[in-house]
Design a protein around this motif. Sequence first.
Motif, PDB file in Angstrom:
ATOM      1  N   PRO A   1      62.398  10.709 -46.146  1.00 51.40           N
ATOM      2  CA  PRO A   1      62.144   9.649 -45.200  1.00 51.40           C
ATOM      3  C   PRO A   1      63.211   9.457 -44.037  1.00 51.40           C
ATOM      4  O   PRO A   1      62.613   8.937 -43.011  1.00 51.40           O
ATOM      5  N   GLU A   2      64.247   9.780 -44.138  1.00 50.03           N
ATOM      6  CA  GLU A   2      65.413   9.411 -42.954  1.00 50.03           C
ATOM      7  C   GLU A   2      65.112  10.411 -42.107  1.00 50.03           C
ATOM      8  O   GLU A   2      65.161  10.196 -40.731  1.00 50.03           O
TER       9      GLU A   2
ATOM     10  N   GLU B   1      63.847   9.662 -38.059  1.00 48.60           N
ATOM     11  CA  GLU B   1      64.549  10.186 -36.794  1.00 48.60           C
ATOM     12  C   GLU B   1      63.519  11.077 -35.865  1.00 48.60           C
ATOM     13  O   GLU B   1      63.490  10.917 -34.654  1.00 48.60           O
ATOM     14  N   LYS B   2      62.699  11.967 -36.581  1.00 53.00           N
ATOM     15  CA  LYS B   2      61.497  12.693 -35.826  1.00 53.00           C
ATOM     16  C   LYS B   2      60.807  11.748 -35.018  1.00 53.00           C
ATOM     17  O   LYS B   2      60.571  11.848 -33.733  1.00 53.00           O
TER      18      LYS B   2
ATOM     19  N   ARG C   1      52.477  14.766 -42.398  1.00 56.64           N
ATOM     20  CA  ARG C   1      53.483  14.066 -43.166  1.00 56.64           C
ATOM     21  C   ARG C   1      53.055  12.708 -43.297  1.00 56.64           C
ATOM     22  O   ARG C   1      52.661  11.998 -42.329  1.00 56.64           O
ATOM     23  N   ASP C   2      54.020  12.174 -44.168  1.00 56.16           N
ATOM     24  CA  ASP C   2      53.888  10.634 -44.411  1.00 56.16           C
ATOM     25  C   ASP C   2      55.004   9.829 -43.371  1.00 56.16           C
ATOM     26  O   ASP C   2      56.054  10.250 -43.431  1.00 56.16           O
TER      27      ASP C   2
ATOM     28  N   SER D   1      66.168  27.828 -28.920  1.00 53.17           N
ATOM     29  CA  SER D   1      64.919  28.178 -29.634  1.00 53.17           C
ATOM     30  C   SER D   1      64.477  26.772 -29.938  1.00 53.17           C
ATOM     31  O   SER D   1      65.284  25.690 -29.970  1.00 53.17           O
ATOM     32  N   TYR D   2      63.343  26.667 -30.588  1.00 52.66           N
ATOM     33  CA  TYR D   2      62.664  25.447 -31.170  1.00 52.66           C
ATOM     34  C   TYR D   2      63.596  25.059 -32.459  1.00 52.66           C
ATOM     35  O   TYR D   2      64.062  23.853 -32.418  1.00 52.66           O
ATOM     36  N   ALA D   3      64.064  26.061 -33.248  1.00 48.38           N
ATOM     37  CA  ALA D   3      64.579  25.503 -34.324  1.00 48.38           C
ATOM     38  C   ALA D   3      65.973  24.891 -33.890  1.00 48.38           C
ATOM     39  O   ALA D   3      66.555  23.906 -34.666  1.00 48.38           O
ATOM     40  N   GLU D   4      66.617  25.449 -32.804  1.00 49.99           N
ATOM     41  CA  GLU D   4      68.042  24.671 -32.437  1.00 49.99           C
ATOM     42  C   GLU D   4      67.787  23.479 -31.600  1.00 49.99           C
ATOM     43  O   GLU D   4      68.811  22.511 -31.803  1.00 49.99           O
ATOM     44  N   ARG D   5      66.647  23.082 -31.168  1.00 44.12           N
ATOM     45  CA  ARG D   5      66.540  21.986 -30.538  1.00 44.12           C
ATOM     46  C   ARG D   5      65.546  20.771 -31.409  1.00 44.12           C
ATOM     47  O   ARG D   5      65.383  19.810 -31.004  1.00 44.12           O
ATOM     48  N   THR D   6      65.317  21.094 -32.789  1.00 40.86           N
ATOM     49  CA  THR D   6      64.530  20.073 -33.384  1.00 40.86           C
ATOM     50  C   THR D   6      65.056  19.096 -34.012  1.00 40.86           C
ATOM     51  O   THR D   6      66.215  19.490 -34.841  1.00 40.86           O
ATOM     52  N   VAL D   7      64.789  17.943 -33.781  1.00 35.70           N
ATOM     53  CA  VAL D   7      65.652  16.863 -34.634  1.00 35.70           C
ATOM     54  C   VAL D   7      65.244  16.908 -35.974  1.00 35.70           C
ATOM     55  O   VAL D   7      64.123  17.203 -36.621  1.00 35.70           O
ATOM     56  N   ARG D   8      66.401  17.093 -36.877  1.00 33.37           N
ATOM     57  CA  ARG D   8      66.433  16.839 -38.265  1.00 33.37           C
ATOM     58  C   ARG D   8      65.443  18.388 -38.815  1.00 33.37           C
ATOM     59  O   ARG D   8      64.838  18.049 -39.413  1.00 33.37           O
TER      60      ARG D   8
END
Length: 247
Positions: free
Chosen positions: A163-164, A168-169, A200-201, A150-157
């Motif tokens: 901020p961190e 990474e994203k 997002r900032d 799923s997208y949730a499983e593959r999403t970075v952070r």
Amino acid sequence: MTRDFEAGNYRFIPAVFQYSGGAAALPGYEIERVRFDTWLPLADGFAAIAKYIQAAGRPLTAFCACELRSPGAFTDEGFRKFNEHYVKTLGEWGLYDGTTNPVARSNVCPEIDPPSEPSFYAFSFTRPSANTTPTFVIAGSGEAREGAGSYAERTVRYRDLSPEGMKEKVQYVVGAMERRMSAFALGWKDVTAAHVYTTRDFHHVLPDALVRRGAARSGLTWHFARPPVIDLEFEMDCRRVMREVVI
């Protein structure tokens, strides 16, 4: 690895059924980008695109990339259903064979004043050219890793807006752009336009993650929009196109 799509006079990066990772014109051709001054709903947009491409004396298979705007982020299942609907026209045009799709795509969701239904913002197609400068369009990518799950499983952070987490994203997405360009033996030095889509900032990572890597060589256009799937936060696309028009 890329694959030639001779019917459209371009090569592409094989990816998933809904889009390719990018398209680059074959020798003797260049990519033209056309942006709609007023966004067009999907059916109207496809009709307008067909009319424009055919008026240019090109087959519909010359269609190589598009940029969509959607009302809001999809669930995984909602996104799958939308994509199954979207590729039907590509199949009718001889672009999608039921498995492989050569057309690159971005699809984002404006946070303010979104369309009432999925709509076309812009499209690109190939046309004959004596210009030897390579032209290409890299498909949009959010911070979801490629592969199964799923997208949730593959999403970075996943759901990390610190901020961190955002760093990474952004780093992952910039890397995805670079990997796709490298498939065409190209890089940031070749890019004429780069776009960022987020609400997002990300300014704290802008100098190192983007500017120093060359991603802002021709400036950076920020669209206040979200990626197309819930909980994705940052997307990019980029291109090298010498001919761009607004209709």
